[in-house]
Design an enzyme around this catalytic site. Structure first.
Site, PDB file in Angstrom:
ATOM      1  N   THR A  28       0.829  -1.206   0.000  1.00  0.00           N
ATOM      2  CA  THR A  28       0.000   0.000   0.000  1.00  0.00           C
ATOM      3  C   THR A  28       0.863   1.255   0.000  1.00  0.00           C
ATOM      4  OG1 THR A  28      -0.077  -0.264   2.394  1.00  0.00           O
ATOM      5  CG2 THR A  28      -2.006  -1.008   1.177  1.00  0.00           C
ATOM      6  N   SER A  60      31.559  -5.443   5.838  1.00  0.00           N
ATOM      7  CA  SER A  60      30.346  -5.971   6.454  1.00  0.00           C
ATOM      8  C   SER A  60      30.630  -7.413   6.853  1.00  0.00           C
ATOM      9  CB  SER A  60      29.185  -5.894   5.467  1.00  0.00           C
ATOM     10  OG  SER A  60      28.095  -6.595   5.998  1.00  0.00           O
ATOM     11  N   SER A 118      13.360  -6.157   6.105  1.00  0.00           N
ATOM     12  CA  SER A 118      13.913  -4.837   5.917  1.00  0.00           C
ATOM     13  C   SER A 118      15.376  -4.707   6.296  1.00  0.00           C
ATOM     14  CB  SER A 118      13.060  -3.886   6.748  1.00  0.00           C
ATOM     15  OG  SER A 118      13.144  -2.648   6.263  1.00  0.00           O
ATOM     16  N   GLU A 152      17.762   4.088  -2.047  1.00  0.00           N
ATOM     17  CA  GLU A 152      17.362   2.770  -2.550  1.00  0.00           C
ATOM     18  C   GLU A 152      16.688   2.884  -3.923  1.00  0.00           C
ATOM     19  OE1 GLU A 152      16.014   0.266   0.532  1.00  0.00           O
ATOM     20  OE2 GLU A 152      15.371  -1.322  -0.827  1.00  0.00           O
ATOM     21  N   ASP A 164       9.495   1.033   5.134  1.00  0.00           N
ATOM     22  CA  ASP A 164      10.554   0.375   5.901  1.00  0.00           C
ATOM     23  C   ASP A 164      11.452   1.401   6.591  1.00  0.00           C
ATOM     24  OD1 ASP A 164       9.410  -1.742   4.689  1.00  0.00           O
ATOM     25  OD2 ASP A 164      11.089  -2.223   3.378  1.00  0.00           O
TER      26      ASP A 164
HETATM   27  C1  GLA Z   1       9.058  -3.873   0.648  1.00  0.00           C
HETATM   28  C2  GLA Z   1       9.246  -2.389   0.374  1.00  0.00           C
HETATM   29  C3  GLA Z   1       8.190  -1.556   1.101  1.00  0.00           C
HETATM   30  C4  GLA Z   1       6.786  -2.084   0.843  1.00  0.00           C
HETATM   31  C5  GLA Z   1       6.737  -3.593   1.060  1.00  0.00           C
HETATM   32  C6  GLA Z   1       5.405  -4.168   0.679  1.00  0.00           C
HETATM   33  O1  GLA Z   1       9.329  -4.140   1.994  1.00  0.00           O
HETATM   34  O2  GLA Z   1      10.534  -1.991   0.788  1.00  0.00           O
HETATM   35  O3  GLA Z   1       8.317  -0.211   0.700  1.00  0.00           O
HETATM   36  O4  GLA Z   1       6.352  -1.747  -0.439  1.00  0.00           O
HETATM   37  O5  GLA Z   1       7.737  -4.266   0.322  1.00  0.00           O
HETATM   38  O6  GLA Z   1       4.436  -3.730   1.538  1.00  0.00           O
END
Ligand code: GLA
Length: 361
Positions: A28, A60, A118, A152, A164
């Site tokens: 969304t 890393s 994330s 990103e 995220d």
């Molecule tokens: C990934 C993207 C977010 C979002 C989700 C789906 O995590 O980084 O921005 O779009 O997918 O909800």
């Protein structure tokens, strides 16, 4: 390996950012809609020592890289590796007019890569926090989230939304972030004491720089264009009849987004009321919509959700994150989450022959 062993001096800055798990509101954010993520205990940590000139050296630990990667600020170039996130961050800071100098950097992380939790945003925000502190950059939190997203989108080349980075920056432990991704208005909702958060990583990794995520986003833009709205956020349940007259699969894609926005609003109400049964029902409905309308699930994730559904101590479960792999988020009876998750993972191993991992609790 410690920072001192690697670079011969201690770091002057240590910054970190958590991974996130989205409770509900999937796909969304790039449609201007609502999301409800929370953070997980797993974090990415950046240790940094500024040095004269513009040279950056960075290692890393968790990607198994033998020697530091080096480059000079201002010469960033994309290579299709994790270092794109680092270079994207110095690139976006310079582009926004923030003076960044050279630095030695060591990164460690407990956020699984490609797990839908994330890891990218945790890395971006941990790096941005470290640079902000080391070079005294006047950057506010929301601006920092947007810089991470911009790095990103424009440097790494993944067309992700802002959820995220906002979650990693703004949500504290035990708090969900209710965010309107169009206005960026946000508020924090405490996680209810009557439910325990469970996260299981399926072990099937994904990448959002690849085509599937990009295609879903393009389908949403196409659907919005055909319906004459700026973004799918501008539609509601009353628009569903005309949404479903769109050519396949655009109707189903848009229906997911429209119904998911409503589910986020209902979930916030349920969360505030501590109504975990209703929240659980919304999780299952969200999963079905992602599986059937949005088509971002995979058989392994569907199996984990079905096993959760057959577990009495679980109120609800769904695919979390972008999909095509990654993790499942669940709500369980308090104190019963770990045992329930372990039973689900054992049954999953027996049926799918694959190892899933319990990450939370
Ligand atoms: C990934 C993207 C977010 C979002 C989700 C789906 O995590 O980084 O921005 O779009 O997918 O909800």
């Amino acid at each position: 390996m410690t920072f001192y062993e690697l670079y011969g001096a201690p770091p002057s800055v240590r910054a970190s950012a958590p991974g996130r798990v989205n409770l509900i509101g999937e796909h969304t954010d790039y449609n201007g809609g609502y999301v409800l993520p929370t953070t997980i205990p797993q974090r990415t940590t950046v240790e940094l020592l500024p040095r004269p000139g513009g040279a950056i050296r960075a290692l890393s630990i968790d990607v198994g890289q033998p020697t530091p990667f080096d480059y000079v600020v201002g010469t960033e170039s994309r290579r299709g590796r994790w270092t794109d996130y680092l270079q994207g961050v110095t690139w976006v800071l310079s582009k926004a007019g923030f003076a960044v100098g050279g630095a030695d950097i060591l990164i460690t992380s407990t956020v699984p890569l490609g797990g839908g939790l994330s890891s990218s945003a945790a890395l971006e925000i941990a790096l941005l926090r470290a640079f902000r502190e080391a070079f005294s950059l006047p950057i506010g939190d929301v601006q920092m989230a947007r810089l991470g997203q911009q790095a990103e989108n424009e440097f790494v080349g993944a067309p992700v939304g802002v959820m995220d980075q906002m979650a990693c920056t703004l949500a504290g432990n035990g708090e969900a972030l209710f965010l309107d991704t169009r206005s960026l208005e946000w508020s924090v909702v405490p996680m209810p004491a009557s439910a325990e958060l469970v996260v299981i990583n399926s072990g099937v990794a994904h990448s959002h720089a690849k085509g599937d995520y990009r295609m879903r986003r393009a389908e949403c833009e196409q659907a919005a264009g055909l319906l004459g709205v700026a973004a799918l956020r501008d539609l509601d349940a009353g628009d569903l009849p005309r949404v479903m007259r769109l050519p396949e699969p655009l109707g189903r894609r848009a229906r997911h987004v429209v119904t998911e926005d409503d589910r986020v609003l209902a979930a916030v109400e349920a969360l505030r009321a501590g109504n975990v049964a209703s929240l659980g029902g919304l999780f299952y409905a969200s999963h079905e919509s992602m599986r059937d309308d949005y088509e971002v699930s995979i058989p392994e994730i569907d199996l984990l959700v079905e096993l959760a559904r057959a577990t009495p101590d679980v109120y609800g479960a769904r695919l979390t994150g972008g999909g095509f792999g990654g993790s499942v988020v669940m709500l369980a009876r308090p104190g019963r989450g770990r045992a329930a998750a372990e039973a689900i993972v054992a049954e999953f191993a027996a049926r799918a022959g694959k190892a899933a991992t319990v990450l939370v609790p």
